[in-house]
Motif scaffolding. Structure first.
Motif, PDB file in Angstrom:
ATOM      1  N   HIS A 307      39.657 -13.171 -25.612  1.00 33.21           N
ATOM      2  CA  HIS A 307      41.063 -13.477 -25.859  1.00 33.21           C
ATOM      3  C   HIS A 307      41.381 -13.381 -27.340  1.00 33.21           C
ATOM      4  O   HIS A 307      42.423 -12.850 -27.734  1.00 33.21           O
ATOM      5  CB  HIS A 307      41.375 -14.879 -25.336  1.00 33.21           C
ATOM      6  N   GLN A 308      40.486 -13.900 -28.194  1.00 32.89           N
ATOM      7  CA  GLN A 308      40.719 -13.844 -29.634  1.00 32.89           C
ATOM      8  C   GLN A 308      40.978 -12.421 -30.106  1.00 32.89           C
ATOM      9  O   GLN A 308      41.833 -12.176 -30.965  1.00 32.89           O
ATOM     10  CB  GLN A 308      39.526 -14.409 -30.405  1.00 32.89           C
ATOM     11  N   LYS A 309      40.246 -11.468 -29.551  1.00 31.08           N
ATOM     12  CA  LYS A 309      40.301 -10.089 -30.031  1.00 31.08           C
ATOM     13  C   LYS A 309      41.513  -9.322 -29.522  1.00 31.08           C
ATOM     14  O   LYS A 309      41.754  -8.186 -29.952  1.00 31.08           O
ATOM     15  CB  LYS A 309      39.023  -9.346 -29.642  1.00 31.08           C
ATOM     16  N   GLY A 310      42.292  -9.909 -28.614  1.00 29.37           N
ATOM     17  CA  GLY A 310      43.533  -9.281 -28.177  1.00 29.37           C
ATOM     18  C   GLY A 310      43.361  -8.029 -27.338  1.00 29.37           C
ATOM     19  O   GLY A 310      44.323  -7.258 -27.181  1.00 29.37           O
ATOM     20  N   ILE A 311      42.183  -7.812 -26.767  1.00 31.01           N
ATOM     21  CA  ILE A 311      41.966  -6.595 -25.992  1.00 31.01           C
ATOM     22  C   ILE A 311      42.758  -6.629 -24.691  1.00 31.01           C
ATOM     23  O   ILE A 311      43.108  -5.585 -24.137  1.00 31.01           O
ATOM     24  CB  ILE A 311      40.460  -6.382 -25.730  1.00 31.01           C
ATOM     25  N   ASP A 312      43.073  -7.810 -24.200  1.00 29.58           N
ATOM     26  CA  ASP A 312      43.943  -7.901 -23.028  1.00 29.58           C
ATOM     27  C   ASP A 312      45.322  -7.321 -23.317  1.00 29.58           C
ATOM     28  O   ASP A 312      45.991  -6.793 -22.408  1.00 29.58           O
ATOM     29  CB  ASP A 312      44.056  -9.353 -22.565  1.00 29.58           C
ATOM     30  N   LEU A 313      45.765  -7.402 -24.577  1.00 28.69           N
ATOM     31  CA  LEU A 313      47.058  -6.811 -24.949  1.00 28.69           C
ATOM     32  C   LEU A 313      47.007  -5.298 -24.837  1.00 28.69           C
ATOM     33  O   LEU A 313      47.965  -4.661 -24.397  1.00 28.69           O
ATOM     34  CB  LEU A 313      47.426  -7.225 -26.380  1.00 28.69           C
ATOM     35  N   LEU A 314      45.875  -4.719 -25.250  1.00 32.32           N
ATOM     36  CA  LEU A 314      45.701  -3.274 -25.082  1.00 32.32           C
ATOM     37  C   LEU A 314      45.718  -2.911 -23.610  1.00 32.32           C
ATOM     38  O   LEU A 314      46.361  -1.917 -23.218  1.00 32.32           O
ATOM     39  CB  LEU A 314      44.387  -2.832 -25.727  1.00 32.32           C
ATOM     40  N   CYS A 315      45.038  -3.700 -22.776  1.00 34.34           N
ATOM     41  CA  CYS A 315      45.031  -3.424 -21.333  1.00 34.34           C
ATOM     42  C   CYS A 315      46.459  -3.384 -20.782  1.00 34.34           C
ATOM     43  O   CYS A 315      46.819  -2.474 -20.015  1.00 34.34           O
ATOM     44  CB  CYS A 315      44.228  -4.500 -20.601  1.00 34.34           C
ATOM     45  N   ASP A 316      47.268  -4.358 -21.181  1.00 30.65           N
ATOM     46  CA  ASP A 316      48.644  -4.430 -20.685  1.00 30.65           C
ATOM     47  C   ASP A 316      49.511  -3.303 -21.239  1.00 30.65           C
ATOM     48  O   ASP A 316      50.498  -2.901 -20.605  1.00 30.65           O
ATOM     49  CB  ASP A 316      49.265  -5.778 -21.052  1.00 30.65           C
ATOM     50  N   ALA A 317      49.143  -2.791 -22.410  1.00 28.18           N
ATOM     51  CA  ALA A 317      49.939  -1.728 -23.030  1.00 28.18           C
ATOM     52  C   ALA A 317      49.563  -0.337 -22.544  1.00 28.18           C
ATOM     53  O   ALA A 317      50.330   0.626 -22.746  1.00 28.18           O
ATOM     54  CB  ALA A 317      49.773  -1.793 -24.553  1.00 28.18           C
ATOM     55  N   LEU A 318      48.419  -0.189 -21.889  1.00 27.77           N
ATOM     56  CA  LEU A 318      47.917   1.143 -21.534  1.00 27.77           C
ATOM     57  C   LEU A 318      48.884   1.972 -20.676  1.00 27.77           C
ATOM     58  O   LEU A 318      49.039   3.176 -20.922  1.00 27.77           O
ATOM     59  CB  LEU A 318      46.563   1.031 -20.835  1.00 27.77           C
ATOM     60  N   PRO A 319      49.549   1.399 -19.659  1.00 30.25           N
ATOM     61  CA  PRO A 319      50.471   2.230 -18.871  1.00 30.25           C
ATOM     62  C   PRO A 319      51.527   2.925 -19.725  1.00 30.25           C
ATOM     63  O   PRO A 319      51.853   4.088 -19.493  1.00 30.25           O
ATOM     64  CB  PRO A 319      51.097   1.230 -17.894  1.00 30.25           C
ATOM     65  N   THR A 320      52.057   2.211 -20.718  1.00 27.59           N
ATOM     66  CA  THR A 320      53.044   2.818 -21.617  1.00 27.59           C
ATOM     67  C   THR A 320      52.371   3.779 -22.590  1.00 27.59           C
ATOM     68  O   THR A 320      52.890   4.884 -22.852  1.00 27.59           O
ATOM     69  CB  THR A 320      53.788   1.725 -22.404  1.00 27.59           C
ATOM     70  N   LEU A 321      51.225   3.422 -23.107  1.00 27.72           N
ATOM     71  CA  LEU A 321      50.547   4.257 -24.096  1.00 27.72           C
ATOM     72  C   LEU A 321      50.129   5.609 -23.521  1.00 27.72           C
ATOM     73  O   LEU A 321      50.101   6.613 -24.242  1.00 27.72           O
ATOM     74  CB  LEU A 321      49.313   3.523 -24.635  1.00 27.72           C
ATOM     75  N   MET A 322      49.833   5.642 -22.228  1.00 26.39           N
ATOM     76  CA  MET A 322      49.357   6.891 -21.649  1.00 26.39           C
ATOM     77  C   MET A 322      50.452   7.948 -21.542  1.00 26.39           C
ATOM     78  O   MET A 322      50.178   9.101 -21.191  1.00 26.39           O
ATOM     79  CB  MET A 322      48.737   6.629 -20.275  1.00 26.39           C
ATOM     80  N   ARG A 323      51.682   7.583 -21.879  1.00 26.81           N
ATOM     81  CA  ARG A 323      52.762   8.580 -21.947  1.00 26.81           C
ATOM     82  C   ARG A 323      52.699   9.389 -23.239  1.00 26.81           C
ATOM     83  O   ARG A 323      53.363  10.401 -23.388  1.00 26.81           O
ATOM     84  CB  ARG A 323      54.126   7.883 -21.850  1.00 26.81           C
ATOM     85  N   HIS A 324      51.896   8.898 -24.198  1.00 24.08           N
ATOM     86  CA  HIS A 324      51.772   9.550 -25.496  1.00 24.08           C
ATOM     87  C   HIS A 324      50.492  10.395 -25.545  1.00 24.08           C
ATOM     88  O   HIS A 324      49.566  10.181 -24.760  1.00 24.08           O
ATOM     89  CB  HIS A 324      51.736   8.500 -26.611  1.00 24.08           C
ATOM     90  N   PRO A 325      50.413  11.331 -26.497  1.00 24.44           N
ATOM     91  CA  PRO A 325      49.201  12.148 -26.638  1.00 24.44           C
ATOM     92  C   PRO A 325      48.080  11.343 -27.317  1.00 24.44           C
ATOM     93  O   PRO A 325      47.856  11.437 -28.519  1.00 24.44           O
ATOM     94  CB  PRO A 325      49.667  13.316 -27.510  1.00 24.44           C
ATOM     95  N   LEU A 326      47.386  10.544 -26.509  1.00 21.48           N
ATOM     96  CA  LEU A 326      46.372   9.624 -27.027  1.00 21.48           C
ATOM     97  C   LEU A 326      45.067   9.752 -26.247  1.00 21.48           C
ATOM     98  O   LEU A 326      45.071  10.098 -25.066  1.00 21.48           O
ATOM     99  CB  LEU A 326      46.847   8.168 -26.905  1.00 21.48           C
TER     100      LEU A 326
END
Length: 488
Positions: A307-326
């Motif tokens: 939780h400290q490292k905020g990786i759950d935030l990345l997990c939640d952001a992935l659906p939106t991020l995958m619309r970008h060239p990443l």
């Protein structure tokens, strides 16, 4: 005058390591010695210690509350400072890491183990006739060495006491009954002593009885005095604010050096950063099964899934991020739910998300060297090291503006680009929106190749070595010694 400094900690790299504490205790003494100090490193003698050190010699034997503790002085081939190993088989000769059993559960007697270690350290610090070492400063690290400082004061020791908080979340809080088992003086049990909400707090002991308290970054020193980050100790830390400061950690610039790094596919320097990183990116994409293509922004992540490292935030952001060239290269382990979420994402996006569960030091180096950007969305971060590694490798860090991340990465703005200080990207909110904002800023910055290269080269030129940190600590040590021993 040669300063004689005794470090006390529960781990030191390369003898024993579970986190960044070991790196600090393994590196800072060498930097202090390079500037003329004489240092010893006190650590418990964990299992198989004899096979990893050279020429152990007995310096002291103590009888403490039914336990015999033998202090050995020895050398480790990778450490400049001699080790003082505190040997008590029933306390420290155990399998696994220093704190947990084979099932990953904390040893039930951890409070006793490290409480006795702390008392033994305080005795050794004053046993100059036996050890041959006249301690000027006892520098204790984290709760596992916290009780060494009140014991030092109890013995009327002349040595100055410094206590470093590496992470306030780990406090060493135990039932009050442990006080009797450790033989703590009754007068310590008070609100201005070791008592913390009815429990014995070994972290609080270090904070209260040290001559000076440090944290591993200036911003973290300020943050822990607030209700949001103080974890119940904000008032105490604010009360000690005139004896509290933050000194940013350093890194091993020989180990983390893209010009000499044997773990990466192609070595490079600031003049060849574009070609060098492109070659490493291709090699990593091939190794991890990512689509070989320089066009997508490759985001590196090397972290604990916590939780400290905020990786759950990345997990939640992935659906939106995958619309970008990443693309993502992720290395880490920890929380099973986060790991399962990332595993599912990698299976749904083959060629775009590569996940390696566990830890692999060589792979960590390759990700840092190959990624275009490095993401650190920590909710809080006392210091952090990987954002420093990434800048050394021309990998632009994207960080939450907190703790050591804020102190070691200069946000890219019109002003910082103009004055040449920009070295990364900040986002202010530790939430999904903040992560999205930070990555979108990176995508925009990369479109301006001139600005992108400027940020890379600024990061590669920054000095994250231990030398200036050692200078700051030596200045602090001298000030404290002069306060305790005016004649010096």
């Amino acid at each position: 005058m040669t300063l004689r400094i005794l470090f006390a900690a529960s781990e030191v790299f390369p003898l024993i390591k579970t986190g960044g504490l070991a790196d600090v205790v393994g590196s800072l003494p060498s930097a202090l010695m390079a500037q003329g100090a004489d240092v010893r490193i006190a650590v418990p003698a964990y299992r198989d210690w004899r096979s990893r050190v050279e020429t152990p010699q007995q310096r002291l034997q103590l009888s403490l509350h039914g336990h015999t503790v033998t202090v050995w002085e020895a050398k480790h081939p990778q450490l400049d400072a001699p080790l003082w190993l505190f040997d008590c088989a029933e306390l420290f000769d155990r399998p696994g890491d220093p704190y947990h059993d084979a099932q990953g559960l904390p040893w039930l007697d951890n409070g006793l183990r490290f409480g006795l270690f702390s008392e033994a350290v305080a005795i050794a610090a004053e046993a100059r006739e036996t050890t041959g070492f006249d301690t000027d400063v006892l520098h204790a690290h984290d709760w596992q060495a916290g009780l060494s400082l009140p014991w030092l004061r109890e013995r009327d020791g002349l040595a100055a006491g410094v206590f470093t908080i590496h992470n306030l979340a780990y406090q060493g809080n135990y039932p009050a009954s442990l006080c009797q088992a450790l033989g703590l003086p009754a007068q310590w049990w008070q609100i201005d002593g070791v008592e913390f909400h009815g429990e014995l707090s070994q972290l609080k002991a270090g904070i209260v009885y040290a001559d000076h308290v440090t944290t591993v970054s200036p911003t973290y020193a300020a943050e822990i005095q607030t209700a949001q980050h103080g974890i119940g100790m904000a008032g105490l830390l604010h009360a000690r604010s005139t004896h509290l400061s933050g000194i940013l950690n350093g890194i091993d610039t020989e180990v983390w050096n893209p010009q000499r790094d044997k773990s990466i596919a192609y070595r490079y320097d600031a003049r060849r950063v574009t070609a060098g990183k492109r070659a490493n990116k291709t090699a990593l994409q091939q190794q991890l099964g990512l689509t070989v293509d320089d066009a997508p922004l490759l985001i590196g992540v090397v972290t604990r899934f916590a939780h400290q490292k905020g990786i759950d935030l990345l997990c939640d952001a992935l659906p939106t991020l995958m619309r970008h060239p990443l693309q993502f290269a992720i290395l880490g382990n920890g929380d099973p739910f986060i790991a399962a979420t990332l595993r599912a994402a990698s299976e749904q996006a083959p060629g775009r998300i590569a996940l390696h569960e566990g830890f692999d030091e060589a792979l960590a180096h390759r990700i840092v060297a190959s990624a275009d950007v490095f993401l650190m969305p920590s909710r809080y971060e006392p210091c952090g090291l990987t954002q420093m590694y990434s800048q050394r490798y021309g990998t632009v860090p994207i960080v939450h503006h907190t703790g050591g991340l804020a102190d070691s990465v200069t946000d890219t703005t019109e002003q910082t680009l103009a004055d040449g200080s920009a070295s990364g990207i900040h986002f202010l909110n530790a939430d999904v929106g903040g992560v999205l904002y930070g990555i979108e800023r990176a995508l925009q910055l990369r479109e301006d190749s001139r600005a992108w290269k400027a940020v890379q080269r600024t990061g590669m030129a920054r000095d994250f070595s231990w030398a200036p940190i050692a200078t700051a600590y030596l200045s602090l040590y001298r000030k404290l010694i002069n306060q305790r021993r005016p004649a010096l």
